[in-house]
Scaffold this active site. Sequence first.
Site, PDB file in Angstrom:
ATOM      1  CG  HIS B 169      -2.384   1.246   1.234  1.00  0.00           C
ATOM      2  ND1 HIS B 169      -2.651   1.521   1.192  1.00  0.00           N
ATOM      3  CD2 HIS B 169      -1.455   2.264   1.896  1.00  0.00           C
ATOM      4  CE1 HIS B 169      -3.770   2.269   1.654  1.00  0.00           C
ATOM      5  NE2 HIS B 169      -2.776   3.224   1.991  1.00  0.00           N
ATOM      6  CD  GLU B 170       1.911   3.200   3.629  1.00  0.00           C
ATOM      7  OE1 GLU B 170       1.726   4.272   3.250  1.00  0.00           O
ATOM      8  OE2 GLU B 170       1.075   3.033   4.080  1.00  0.00           O
ATOM      9  CG  HIS B 173       0.331   6.114  -0.935  1.00  0.00           C
ATOM     10  ND1 HIS B 173      -1.362   6.442  -1.399  1.00  0.00           N
ATOM     11  CD2 HIS B 173      -0.454   5.406   0.323  1.00  0.00           C
ATOM     12  CE1 HIS B 173      -1.630   6.250  -0.661  1.00  0.00           C
ATOM     13  NE2 HIS B 173      -1.709   6.031   0.600  1.00  0.00           N
ATOM     14  CD  GLU B 193      -5.597   6.042   1.369  1.00  0.00           C
ATOM     15  OE1 GLU B 193      -5.369   5.307   2.222  1.00  0.00           O
ATOM     16  OE2 GLU B 193      -4.265   6.734   1.726  1.00  0.00           O
ATOM     17  CG  HIS B 265      -7.396   6.705   4.526  1.00  0.00           C
ATOM     18  ND1 HIS B 265      -6.821   7.690   5.228  1.00  0.00           N
ATOM     19  CD2 HIS B 265      -5.993   5.633   5.043  1.00  0.00           C
ATOM     20  CE1 HIS B 265      -5.263   7.664   4.977  1.00  0.00           C
ATOM     21  NE2 HIS B 265      -4.967   6.589   5.208  1.00  0.00           N
TER      22      HIS B 265
HETATM   23 ZN   LIG Z   1      -3.022   5.119   2.046  1.00  0.00          ZN
END
Ligand SMILES: [Zn+2]
Lengths: 101, 343
Positions: B169-170, B173, B193, B265
């Site tokens: 996930h990170e 980004h 997100e 989120h």
């Molecule tokens: Zn995130």
Amino acid sequence: MDRLTIERIGGFAGFGGSRLKSRGEVSLSDLAPADRDAVERLLADLPGSAAAQGGAAPRTGAADAFSYRLTVQSPDGPKTVEAPEHLVPSAVRDSVRDTLD
Amino acid sequence: MTYSCCLVPRDVLARLSSDPSLSATSRKAFLDTIQISHEMRDLRVQATRMTSVAFAHATALTALALAPSVTIYDCKGTQSLPGTPVPNPGKAADPAAKRVFGTTSEVAEFFAKVFGRNSIDGEGMTLMSSVHFGQRYNNAMWNGLQMIYGDGDGQIFVDFTAGTDVIAHELTHGVTQHSLQLDYSDEPGGLNESMSDCFGSMFRQWKLKQDVTQADWLIGADILGPAAKAKGFTCLRDMADPAGRHCLSPQPTLYAQVRPGMDPHAASGPPNLAFCTAAKTLGGKSWDQVGQIWYAALTGWGARPKTGMKDFAARTRQLAQTMYPGAPPVAAAVDAGWRKVGL
Ligand SMILES: [Zn+2]
């Protein structure tokens, strides 16, 4: 005017939703002078204007960082600003406790 | 007398080599030619093998050269970045450092093998991470330059490096920052997100070799601590059921429920559900077709920071048609995904 209430929001987990909270409280008079100044500068600004403070906004593309919702009582009623984590003094950041509601 | 081994068929050479009307010298010459021809054919086979092996190795060498460096730093409970470098993190005694090194390397491999992307920026950018950020810190984040992981408080959350989906996930980004460059508020923030949840979940499924029916579609299931589990929560978010009671951070399921100023989120619920529905409708592996469409929409469109959910839905519908023109079920699945959330 002395009591500062703090809510930490956002992050990967999305704090500030219905089930996950992060809240704290400090007295401005208990803060070190430099920290109190930093908080008062944030409160003097309009909400969302932290980005205007000499390029102190999060880097472009940054994601999942916490923000802090800081509220004081004033003669005109409560005043709330939101600030990115890196602008909030550690004494204020460390006052919050994460809880499940 | 010379003979071309390549032009005279072997059976003709054999017949000539035993033709009694020819001199012994000539018969011997034809016999030698058969032998030379045989050796030449062996040589050609060897050369072909050589080329093939050399090509395979050259490809591997190129891939190795293109794989990004992965560096790990230790904040040792402070919030000073990046912290102290962890030497040889793949063999570190610290489980968090070792885990982040291993999983980050695997995420890089996932993007390279599945989507043909070399690191976050597509050009081999070093993947830098800091672990043990802050005290009992319940967060993981991307600060525009690197990944940052907290240890969790041990109650609501455990170590954030424990989630393979969290790490992917990170990193995603970073990919978004270097492609569509989505804003981090309102609808573009929700999409931002969602991209990270979609690729985070896809990576977890790819690593576990799961198809869409085997996948649990949960985000953050591996980082929930004992206090959260005791209350019946099984995840932070569920891409298949964003509003579920088992979600610690429930989300809206319909586009119409997304509001200006909403935490990204929360706003990511509808596009998460759209992706999951599309993948489950089509079946198979999420990264094979639907994932490819989402990747093309994220990276093949230039920088469009203000992209809203309607724009993104239209883009993926269009890509489904152009990328898979001979497979109508792909476009139908993408359409079903967006319809499910009211788009
Ligand atoms: Zn995130």
